[in-house]
Scaffold this active site. Structure first.
Site, PDB file in Angstrom:
ATOM      1  N   GLY A  90       0.847  -1.191   0.000  1.00  0.00           N
ATOM      2  CA  GLY A  90       0.000   0.000   0.000  1.00  0.00           C
ATOM      3  C   GLY A  90       0.877   1.233   0.000  1.00  0.00           C
TER       4      GLY A  90
ATOM      5  N   CYS B 259       5.176  -6.104   1.913  1.00  0.00           N
ATOM      6  CA  CYS B 259       5.457  -4.666   1.899  1.00  0.00           C
ATOM      7  C   CYS B 259       4.680  -3.946   3.012  1.00  0.00           C
ATOM      8  CB  CYS B 259       5.161  -4.103   0.509  1.00  0.00           C
ATOM      9  SG  CYS B 259       5.931  -2.502   0.240  1.00  0.00           S
ATOM     10  N   TYR B 260       3.664  -3.162   2.682  1.00  0.00           N
ATOM     11  CA  TYR B 260       2.884  -2.494   3.738  1.00  0.00           C
ATOM     12  C   TYR B 260       2.346  -3.530   4.729  1.00  0.00           C
ATOM     13  CZ  TYR B 260      -0.475   0.641   5.957  1.00  0.00           C
ATOM     14  OH  TYR B 260      -1.166   1.405   6.856  1.00  0.00           O
TER      15      TYR B 260
ATOM     16  N   HIS C  88       8.231  -7.651  -3.289  1.00  0.00           N
ATOM     17  CA  HIS C  88       6.982  -8.095  -3.926  1.00  0.00           C
ATOM     18  C   HIS C  88       7.152  -9.438  -4.643  1.00  0.00           C
ATOM     19  CE1 HIS C  88       4.563  -4.497  -3.226  1.00  0.00           C
ATOM     20  NE2 HIS C  88       5.724  -3.867  -3.251  1.00  0.00           N
TER      21      HIS C  88
ATOM     22  N   GLU D 219       4.889 -11.190  -5.924  1.00  0.00           N
ATOM     23  CA  GLU D 219       3.849 -11.384  -6.946  1.00  0.00           C
ATOM     24  C   GLU D 219       4.235 -10.843  -8.318  1.00  0.00           C
ATOM     25  OE1 GLU D 219       3.892  -9.331  -4.456  1.00  0.00           O
ATOM     26  OE2 GLU D 219       2.744  -7.495  -4.766  1.00  0.00           O
TER      27      GLU D 219
ATOM     28  N   SER E 142     -22.536 -12.931 -27.473  1.00  0.00           N
ATOM     29  CA  SER E 142     -21.969 -12.057 -28.501  1.00  0.00           C
ATOM     30  C   SER E 142     -21.009 -12.816 -29.387  1.00  0.00           C
ATOM     31  CB  SER E 142     -21.213 -10.930 -27.811  1.00  0.00           C
ATOM     32  OG  SER E 142     -20.103 -11.478 -27.120  1.00  0.00           O
TER      33      SER E 142
ATOM     34  N   VAL F  29     -15.443 -14.592 -25.893  1.00  0.00           N
ATOM     35  CA  VAL F  29     -15.080 -15.700 -25.009  1.00  0.00           C
ATOM     36  C   VAL F  29     -16.007 -15.777 -23.804  1.00  0.00           C
ATOM     37  CG1 VAL F  29     -13.214 -16.707 -23.642  1.00  0.00           C
ATOM     38  CG2 VAL F  29     -12.672 -15.240 -25.567  1.00  0.00           C
ATOM     39  N   ASP F  30     -16.213 -14.633 -23.140  1.00  0.00           N
ATOM     40  CA  ASP F  30     -16.918 -14.669 -21.860  1.00  0.00           C
ATOM     41  C   ASP F  30     -18.351 -15.158 -22.015  1.00  0.00           C
ATOM     42  OD1 ASP F  30     -14.577 -13.485 -21.208  1.00  0.00           O
ATOM     43  OD2 ASP F  30     -15.403 -11.467 -21.010  1.00  0.00           O
ATOM     44  N   SER F  31     -19.079 -14.560 -22.975  1.00  0.00           N
ATOM     45  CA  SER F  31     -20.476 -14.973 -23.087  1.00  0.00           C
ATOM     46  C   SER F  31     -20.586 -16.393 -23.641  1.00  0.00           C
ATOM     47  CB  SER F  31     -21.283 -13.976 -23.921  1.00  0.00           C
ATOM     48  OG  SER F  31     -20.833 -13.940 -25.243  1.00  0.00           O
ATOM     49  N   SER F  32     -19.624 -16.833 -24.448  1.00  0.00           N
ATOM     50  CA  SER F  32     -19.678 -18.207 -24.964  1.00  0.00           C
ATOM     51  C   SER F  32     -19.461 -19.211 -23.841  1.00  0.00           C
ATOM     52  CB  SER F  32     -18.608 -18.445 -26.025  1.00  0.00           C
ATOM     53  OG  SER F  32     -18.791 -17.569 -27.101  1.00  0.00           O
TER      54      SER F  32
ATOM     55  N   LYS G 232      -9.752 -13.590 -16.807  1.00  0.00           N
ATOM     56  CA  LYS G 232      -9.905 -13.963 -18.215  1.00  0.00           C
ATOM     57  C   LYS G 232      -9.198 -15.283 -18.562  1.00  0.00           C
ATOM     58  CE  LYS G 232     -11.290 -12.173 -22.218  1.00  0.00           C
ATOM     59  NZ  LYS G 232     -12.516 -11.400 -22.386  1.00  0.00           N
TER      60      LYS G 232
END
Ligand code: XMP
Length: 531
Positions: free
Chosen positions: A77, A103-104, A189, A191, A243, A246-249, A386
């Site tokens: 942070g 970190c923070y 960090h 990550e 549509s 990818v997401d809606s499929s 995603k």
């Protein structure tokens, strides 16, 4: 397709939390103290096969109650723990759970658990090398000692009972550990990719120190989600607006897996799709995973409504509104549906809960559904990133042509035609886009590209010469970007020879275009789409 989040404004929508996949699995809670990389921590934990969610530090109590995490990670942070009003945490809320402070988070552990933090004047920023200071610690023997530092304050003394396990030349307490109480802190960090052994450090914390097991897989997600969709929906019908993205499929495939034909898949052809896309969506659905797809051909309606409109926000609004009208006009076809499924993803959820995110474009908020629908929202992907959605799609047997598709904006080519949107301009942009993307594919350059497209500068004309004739036509802009999550992006370095060939083809083959430009701007300061 209903543009994502189109429903958020509607009070009739009853939100459901019950599909959270973590009901009876181990989970890691990442408490956010305003760090730049908090979302990355969640992603890394999930990549290691453990379900994880983030919550703002101020909602720690509720998040712990709801998620009952097996371990907690405290993020970085920007503030100083010693500053008045700095983000704080009542550590008793965490019980005896294993904790990793980053970190923070590390500084807060020191400040609240009997250690000491000193306020630094400047910031330490960049790559540093760790020296292990304690045998047998969770950091010992890492393949790379390199770590990424970005901090102002630093820990002077670790929490009571903890040992200093690593230092750097400039940071005396780069990491501490108290394996008895399972408390760990790192100043750097793990990550970020600049810490090469970062994932291994997180792996050691989760599995060796906290005793968790990897159980977050696409298969387990599908199994749990299918079960909860069945519970939630009962014998009801669900409207799945698709549509072809990818997401809606993936959302529709999950719903179909769970409730078969009671998942009513509807696609709205607004005329603003890319070349061949409407047919492709139809084909994919009928061939791959759903026997029936209802297609509403609404091209005239959308072009009529967009006639004469040039302002980007006005265009987005109109497109959103017309979706509403389509659903209103087809009320009879859809009246049996009690639920509406959307492909909302976890980054959308995080973003919409962020008090600081400024609104640049009316992205996911372009209208609302008709009030009569009173639909209950089903969002089976709202806990996924995603790349996880893509894995789930693969596990459901969706083909690469669906799963590896580039993201495509809800308003479609409407935001890639600058100026008024007309059928003729759609044709021009579709043809140029087709040439650009098929050339990239033919040369193998499409790999690693987040999005690539052609946009038409409809209100700009320039002079050219073709076959001894003067031309006065529009330019096409080509854009190809690399990105991890669409929050930032950089232009793809396409070889000049390829660009030149593509430009020649577009000018020769697409009537109405006499100039081609390549967009080099990164995001920020630009955005990925032109409007
Ligand atoms: P920008 O242009 O803001 O876009 O950098 C970031 C990502 O979002 C996509 N995009 C949209 N997606 N509805 C969507 O579902 C929208 O209205 C919309 N506008 C932009 C864009 O293609 C990129 O992937």
């Amino acid at each position: 397709m209903v543009p994502k989040g189109a429903l958020r404004t509607s009070v009739r929508i009853l939100h459901t939390q019950s599909m959270r996949p973590s009901s009876d699995r181990q989970a890691v809670l990442v408490l956010d103290f305003g760090g730049q990389y908090t979302q990355l921590i969640v992603r890394r934990v999930r990549e290691l096969g453990v379900y994880s969610e983030m919550a703002p530090f101020a909602r720690a109590e509720r998040a712990i109650r709801e998620l009952n995490p097996a371990a907690v990670i405290l993020s970085g942070g920007p503030m100083s723990v010693t500053a008045p009003g700095a983000p704080d945490l009542d550590f008793s809320l965490l019980g005896d759970r294993p904790v990793l402070g980053i970190c923070y988070g590390q500084q807060l552990m020191a400040a609240r658990l009997g250690g000491r933090v000193s306020h630094a004047e400047g910031r330490e920023y960049g790559r540093r090398e760790l020296t292990w200071t304690k045998e047998g610690s969770f950091l010992e023997g890492l393949e790379s000692p390199q770590v990424w530092m970005s901090h102002g304050d630093e820990v002077e003394a670790p929490p009571t009972g903890a040992d200093i396990v690593a230092r750097t030349e400039t940071c005396p307490v780069a990491a501490f550990a108290d394996p008895g109480r399972r408390l760990y802190g790192v100043q750097f960090h793990p990550e970020v990719s600049h810490t090469p052994a970062g994932k291994e450090i997180l792996r050691r914390f989760l599995f060796d120190e906290a005793g968790l097991e990897a159980d977050w897989t696409s298969a387990s997600f599908i199994e749990e989600t299918v079960r909860s969709i069945r519970e939630e929906v009962g014998q009801g019908k669900v409207l799945c607006a698709v549509s072809g993205g990818v997401d809606s499929s993936v959302m529709a495939a999950l719903l179909t897996e769970a409730i078969g034909e009671r998942a009513v898949c509807v696609s709205v052809d607004h005329g603003l799709l890319r070349k061949g896309e409407a047919e492709q969506v139809r084909d994919t659905f009928t061939r791959h995973f759903h026997p029936r797809l209802v297609v509403f051909d609404e091209r005239d309606r959308f072009f009529g409504a967009l006639a004469g409109v040039t302002d980007p926000e006005a265009k987005r609004k109109i497109i959103g509104e017309q979706f509403v009208r389509v659903f209103e006009d087809h009320a009879d076809d859809l009246k049996d549906c009690r639920f509406l499924a959307q492909g909302t993803l976890y980054p959308d959820v995080i973003e919409s809960g962020s008090p600081t995110a400024a609104k640049i474009k009316t992205h996911h908020n372009v209208g609302g559904l008709p009030a009569w629908m009173k639909l209950k929202l089903v969002e089976p992907l709202r806990w996924l990133f995603k790349d996880e959605v893509r894995s789930v799609g693969r596990a459901l047997g969706l083909g690469e042509e669906v799963v590896d598709r580039e993201p495509f904006p809800g308003p479609g080519l409407g935001v890639r035609i600058l100026g008024e949107v007309t059928p003729e301009r759609v044709r021009v942009v579709q043809e140029a886009d087709w040439i650009f993307r098929s050339e990239l594919r033919a040369r193998g350059l499409h790999r690693g590209i987040w999005q690539s497209y052609a946009a038409l500068l409809g209100d700009v004309r320039s002079v050219g010469v073709m076959g001894d004739e003067r031309t006065y036509e529009n330019p096409i802009v080509l854009r190809a970007v690399q990105s991890e999550d669409a929050m930032t992006a950089t232009a793809v370095p396409i070889p000049f020879e390829a660009l030149e060939h593509i430009a020649t083809r577009i000018v020769n083959e697409v009537k109405g275009v006499n100039r081609v430009l390549y967009d080099l701007t990164s995001k920020p300061p630009a955005t990925i789409e032109w409007e």
